[in-house]
Design a protein around this motif. Structure first.
Motif, PDB file in Angstrom:
ATOM      1  N   GLY A 185      28.586  45.880 -40.626  1.00  0.00           N
ATOM      2  CA  GLY A 185      27.957  46.803 -39.888  1.00  0.00           C
ATOM      3  C   GLY A 185      28.141  46.668 -38.386  1.00  0.00           C
ATOM      4  O   GLY A 185      27.382  47.350 -37.681  1.00  0.00           O
ATOM      5  N   LEU A 245      27.193  50.183 -37.600  1.00  0.00           N
ATOM      6  CA  LEU A 245      25.960  50.925 -37.977  1.00  0.00           C
ATOM      7  C   LEU A 245      24.751  50.626 -37.158  1.00  0.00           C
ATOM      8  O   LEU A 245      24.798  49.875 -36.373  1.00  0.00           O
ATOM      9  CB  LEU A 245      25.694  50.282 -39.511  1.00  0.00           C
ATOM     10  CG  LEU A 245      26.627  50.617 -40.658  1.00  0.00           C
ATOM     11  CD1 LEU A 245      26.047  49.909 -41.860  1.00  0.00           C
ATOM     12  CD2 LEU A 245      26.602  52.352 -40.722  1.00  0.00           C
ATOM     13  N   ARG A 260      21.554  47.669 -41.043  1.00  0.00           N
ATOM     14  CA  ARG A 260      22.228  46.321 -41.446  1.00  0.00           C
ATOM     15  C   ARG A 260      21.361  45.617 -42.028  1.00  0.00           C
ATOM     16  O   ARG A 260      21.950  44.434 -42.592  1.00  0.00           O
ATOM     17  CB  ARG A 260      22.939  45.812 -40.232  1.00  0.00           C
ATOM     18  CG  ARG A 260      24.041  46.718 -39.404  1.00  0.00           C
ATOM     19  CD  ARG A 260      24.434  46.069 -38.205  1.00  0.00           C
ATOM     20  NE  ARG A 260      25.109  44.858 -38.253  1.00  0.00           N
ATOM     21  CZ  ARG A 260      25.508  44.007 -37.167  1.00  0.00           C
ATOM     22  NH1 ARG A 260      25.277  44.627 -35.954  1.00  0.00           N
ATOM     23  NH2 ARG A 260      25.784  42.855 -37.481  1.00  0.00           N
TER      24      ARG A 260
END
Length: 295
Positions: free
Chosen positions: A87, A107, A112
């Motif tokens: 991520g 992300l 995460r």
């Protein structure tokens, strides 16, 4: 002399099934490899999960939950360390580098660690690096690291601070000084990755010199340096790590048939140098963790 804690990194994020037929893919396979690694001498296992259909890296909570449940039910003393590394990758677009290109996994920070908050393992990795990785960039800003650290602490999980370069260690010291992270900390030096700290005795010694007093640490390296790093980390007073995440070879040209084979070789190295591996119970006492990972 204190016993040495061996962590086995079971699958990782980058090792591909086409590189080795022995890479565990399903949650059951990952859990079984973890239990076998523990039988061989690992006190801790570091877990990523994979899509069982494709073998590709995954962040699916159900996959993590299944693997963790099997390990906890069969060996509750084994230390479980879940990754939070996926991520963080950004691939600049060809036409506009401000636009994410194919391969980007970036992300929000709390996304995460959803599996960590839900499953509450003993430990989770916490990357501190922002660095080049091939044609990609791994991004972990201090602000986002702090957000992840706060949620990890609230879940009662110990962060394992993965440091790829000297700046990561400087950032860790700052976060400890600011109270974002609890000191003195549990650190891992990641060596031999492209554009990060190279593997050498000097690199390990330099990284160790930047640690807070009393910190626990492990140095490990990837590829052909994996076993030399076991010896070097032990010689300088650190713990050790091996696994199919780090190397698929038992020796030059010989694929490891399991994580347990890698652990057994690392155990032989440590014992040949005059040390011994810690049991999971001893490792829990050393790292000040609860007596079991049952939650």
């Amino acid at each position: 002399m204190k016993p040495t804690i061996l962590t086995c990194a079971i699958t990782g994020n980058l090792t591909k099934p086409e590189q080795t037929p022995h890479l565990p893919i399903s949650p059951t396979q990952i859990a079984e490899e973890s239990l076998a690694a523990a039988d061989a001498g690992a006190a801790s296992v570091h877990l990523h999960v994979r899509d069982p259909k494709t073998g590709a890296p995954s962040m699916d909570l159900d996959l993590y939950a299944r693997a963790v449940e099997i390990i906890r039910s069969h060996r509750p003393e084994l230390i479980i360390n879940l990754t939070t590394g996926p991520g963080g990758r950004f691939v600049p677009g060809e036409d506009d580098p401000r636009v994410a290109g194919p391969g980007t996994t970036l992300l929000p920070p709390l996304a995460r660690i959803e599996h960590v908050v839900a499953l509450r393992p003993d430990i989770c990795s916490l990357d501190l690096n922002t660095m080049n990785s091939g044609d990609q960039v791994v991004i972990n800003t201090p602000k986002n690291v702090a957000k992840m650290a706060e949620a990890i602490r609230a879940a009662g999980v110990m962060p394992e601070l993965e440091c790829f370069d000297s700046g990561d260690l400087v950032l860790a010291r700052k976060l400890i000084d600011d109270g974002v992270l609890d000191g003195p900390g549990l650190f891992s030096f990641v060596l031999g990755v492209s554009y990060a700290l190279p593997f050498s005795p000097a690199s390990v010694a330099f990284a160790r010199s930047l640690l807070p007093d009393g910190a626990q640490w492990t140095a490990f390296a990837i590829g052909r340096h994996a076993f030399p790093a076991v010896a070097q980390s032990w010689l300088l007073g650190g713990h050790v790590r091996v696994g199919l995440e780090d190397t698929i070879y038992l020796e030059r040209g010989v694929l490891a048939r399991s994580n347990a084979e890698l652990v057994s070789k690392a155990r032989h190295l440590v014992e040949s140098l005059g040390g011994r591996l810690a049991t999971s119970q001893e490792a829990r006492a050393e790292w000040k963790l609860p007596a079991t990972n049952a939650r």
